[in-house]
Structures are given as structure tokens and as C-alpha cells.
Design an enzyme around this catalytic site. Structure first.
Site, PDB file in Angstrom:
ATOM      1  N   THR A 259       1.408  -1.159   0.294  1.00 57.68           N
ATOM      2  CA  THR A 259       0.306  -0.114   0.106  1.00 57.68           C
ATOM      3  C   THR A 259       0.612   1.322   0.064  1.00 57.68           C
ATOM      4  O   THR A 259       0.211   2.486  -0.290  1.00 57.68           O
ATOM      5  CB  THR A 259      -0.822   0.553   1.041  1.00 57.68           C
ATOM      6  OG1 THR A 259      -0.221   0.271   2.799  1.00 57.68           O
ATOM      7  CG2 THR A 259      -2.015  -1.359   1.451  1.00 57.68           C
TER       8      THR A 259
ATOM      9  N   LYS B  75       5.418   8.985  -5.427  1.00 56.64           N
ATOM     10  CA  LYS B  75       4.408   8.022  -6.513  1.00 56.64           C
ATOM     11  C   LYS B  75       5.184   7.146  -8.293  1.00 56.64           C
ATOM     12  O   LYS B  75       4.816   5.861  -7.990  1.00 56.64           O
ATOM     13  CB  LYS B  75       2.978   8.474  -6.786  1.00 56.64           C
ATOM     14  CG  LYS B  75       1.682   8.566  -4.982  1.00 56.64           C
ATOM     15  CD  LYS B  75       2.411   7.238  -4.397  1.00 56.64           C
ATOM     16  CE  LYS B  75       1.601   7.552  -3.105  1.00 56.64           C
ATOM     17  NZ  LYS B  75       1.391   6.075  -2.073  1.00 56.64           N
TER      18      LYS B  75
END
Length: 365
Positions: free
Chosen positions: A137, A222
Site C-alpha cells: 500500500t 508515486k
């Protein structure tokens, strides 16, 4: 008389031999049936063990806002979940969550916790051992306790992604991995390009140089973390899918997920003006993770954009700002300078997969 008696004796002898052969054949049949039953019982037992092993997965950052929702969704689907945390403090947080009811108490026997540093590949391999799948995650908080997401955190996230992927690839039990990326890894493209597609979907990638120029460290982290994950997956033959969610919302999301929330909204004015500011409820996102994971041996592949709402009107922007606790003009102010180019977000790929998967879930219930 002697001849007749001899014939009778010969007939009795043949009948007895036939009877003996029949008994032998019956005994052999029974033994074969018992062996088949035993083999069937053993096969069933082995299948049950395989099923139990297939249902063991690991979730990194299981104490995070998304991690907790994902753990609960996996438990509801019958999985056993090994939660990976960084330190003893996170273990205590999990205990508090169980007591408060945030984590499903009825499934305590299906939950285990392991402490491992995402900076150490060997420790990650030991944590993943026996698991059929890993959900990374990639939820991080600022180690210095400062609100926001610094450039240094982007590098930490990239290194953690690299280590997790390598550990997955080197752990024989791990078959599939799902990485949580971000919609920000898709939308920050160079608008000066004349041939830039107006459609933003799973094939779209943000521009690394643009993220650096605008100091969008969360987007940069990210983007680079996902890219390194795909690179390692290709080099080491790891079966990987990635999910790129919008801003993660849900009950008290800005309080429970402050670092990622504030960091995501850097550049919000431009995202809003271009039709690229999207959100997703944390439960919907958790369901998406499980749906994609369960379809990886069939149809799931590549990247999936995940959102359930696009912030398109000022009142929606003002409501979001209120929920986050920031001035509305941080989202919908000074947007005129960005109006000329309006893009279209598409999550069609994920919606198609989830519509099939949820129908199957309902059919199983």
C-alpha cells in the site's frame, strides 16, 4: 455310479473355484475402493491446505488508512492476513484498533502481525514467506513529524518499492503483487505538447521533470516508485498490477490520513481547473485492490485508475476544502489561468473488471 460321482465332484470343484475367484475379485475391488477413498480423502485434505495457503496474503502498512480498510475487506473475503508494520508502536496501534472495533474482532484468528523494515530485503522476504500475494500500500508518514511530504520522502518511497518488489520476486510462495500508486502518477503531463491526448487513462504517465519543476514531491514519489516496481517486475518475472487512486476519502480521512491528503492537494487549483481532481472512497479502493488481485490469474493486468468522483463544481471543491480544513481558494481559486485545456479522466478499465468481479462475489454469497 463311479462315473456319475466323479462328474459331480468335478462340477463341485469348478463351482468352488469359480466362487473363490469371485471372492478374490470382490476383495480386490474393495481394496481398490478403499485406496481410492483414502486417496480422495488425502487429495481433499491437501486441497484444503492449498486453499488455506492460497488465502494467506500480506499487507504492508496495515495500520494506515487504506491498509486497515484493505485488511478488513480481505478478511470479509475469507483471507488470512499477515500485516507488516515497521515498529512496536504500530503493533500497539493495531491492538487499539481491534479493541475499538476498527478491525474485525471475529477474524482475530486470521490476523497475524510481523515487524519488518522496508529498507531490508531479507526481513521482507521472511515476512512474505508463505504468502501467496502481497499488497504494497506504500503508505508513508513524514518521519520528522512535519505536515506534508518532503522531497526526501519521495526517495524513501522509491527505495521501499524497490525492496518490496525484489523481496516478492525472491520469495517462492509469492505469486502476485498489487502496488498502490496514485492518480498523480498519471495526470501531471507536459501541456505544452501539441499532441497531448485529452484522455487520461491507465496508459497515461506523469512527466518526471514537470513534477520536479513544480515541486510536486508526492506525485514524484508515486511516479518513480511505480516505475521502479514495473522495472523490477519485468526483470525478475514478478506478476504485478498497480492501482492509481485519486485522493483517498472516507470517514475522517483528513485526520486519519493527513500527510497524504495535504500532499495530494498540492497543485489542486490546476487539477480542478483541468478536470483532473478526483477522489475515491477508501472502501471502494479496498474493494478494487481485492478485485484486481483475484483476477490476476485470469484477466487482470497492468495499471488501473481508481476514482468514484470528479470534483467539477465550485460547491464540490468548497465542500472538499472544508473537509480537509483548508481555504476554498486553495482548490477553486485562481483557476482561470488553467481553463484553456480541459482533460477527461477514464477508469473504464477498472469499472469493467469490478462489474464482473462483484457479480461473481454476489453469486458466491
Amino acid at each position: 455310479m463311479g462315473i456319475a460321482r466323479a462328474q459331480d465332484e468335478e462340477s463341485e470343484r469348478r463351482e468352488f473355484e469359480d466362487f473363490r475367484k469371485t471372492l478374490v475379485a470382490l476383495a480386490a475391488t474393495e481394496r481398490s475402493k478403499e485406496n481410492d477413498d483414502f486417496k480422495g480423502l488425502m487429495s481433499s485434505h491437501i486441497a484444503d491446505l492449498d486453499l488455506q495457503q492460497d488465502k494467506l496474503v500480506c499487507v504492508t502498512s496495515g495500520v494506515s488508512f487504506l491498509g486497515l480498510a484493505l485488511v478488513n475487506r480481505l478478511l470479509l473475503r475469507g483471507y488470512s492476513v499477515r500485516i507488516l508494520v515497521d515498529n512496536q508502536e504500530d503493533v500497539e496501534k493495531l491492538r487499539e484498533m481491534q479493541v475499538s472495533g476498527e478491525m474485525m474482532m471475529a477474524c482475530n484468528n486470521k490476523i497475524s502481525v510481523v515487524i519488518a523494515k522496508q529498507t531490508e530485503i531479507q526481513g521482507l522476504m521472511e515476512a512474505f514467506d508463505g504468502c501467496r500475494g502481497v499488497f504494497h500500500t506504500s503508505a508513508f508518514v513524514d518521519p520528522s513529524g512535519i505536515s506534508g511530504y518532503a522531497k526526501s520522502m519521495a526517495e524513501i518511497e522509491v527505495k521501499a518499492s524497490e525492496n518490496v518488489m525484489k523481496a516478492c520476486a525472491r520469495t517462492s510462495s509469492v505469486r502476485n503483487c498489487v502496488l498502490t500508486s496514485s492518480l498523480l502518477a498519471c495526470i501531471w503531463r507536459d501541456s505544452s505538447q501539441h499532441d497531448l491526448p485529452l484522455l487520461v487513462n491507465h496508459d497515461s504517465w506523469s512527466n518526471e521533470a514537470l513534477c520536479m519543476e513544480k515541486k510536486l514531491w508526492f506525485a514524484l514519489g508515486k511516479l518513480k516508485a511505480e516505475k521502479v516496481a514495473w522495472k523490477i517486475a519485468e526483470e525478475m518475472s514478478l506478476k504485478l498490477t498497480t492501482i492509481c487512486p485519486g485522493l483517498i476519502t472516507g470517514p475522517q480521512f483528513s485526520h486519519r490520513n493527513p500527510t497524504a491528503t495535504i500532499a495530494y492537494l498540492k497543485g489542486a487549483q490546476e487539477m480542478y481547473a483541468k478536470g483532473l481532481l478526483a477522489t475515491v472512497d477508501v472502501i471502494r479502493l479496498a474493494e478494487a485492490h481485492v478485485a484486481v488481485f483475484e483476477a490476476m490469474n485470469k484477466t487482470a493486468f497492468g495499471r488501473y485508475i481508481c476514482f468514484d468522483r470528479i470534483i467539477a463544481r465550485d460547491e464540490e471543491a468548497e465542500k472538499l476544502a472544508s473537509e480537509v480544513g483548508i481555504p476554498p481558494n486553495r482548490i477553486c481559486g485562481n483557476s482561470l489561468e488553467f481553463i484553456p485545456t480541459h482533460f477527461e479522466l477514464s477508469n473504464k478499465k477498472l469499472n469493467n473488471l469490478m462489474s464482473r468481479t462483484i457479480r461473481n462475489w454476489h453469486g458466491q454469497s
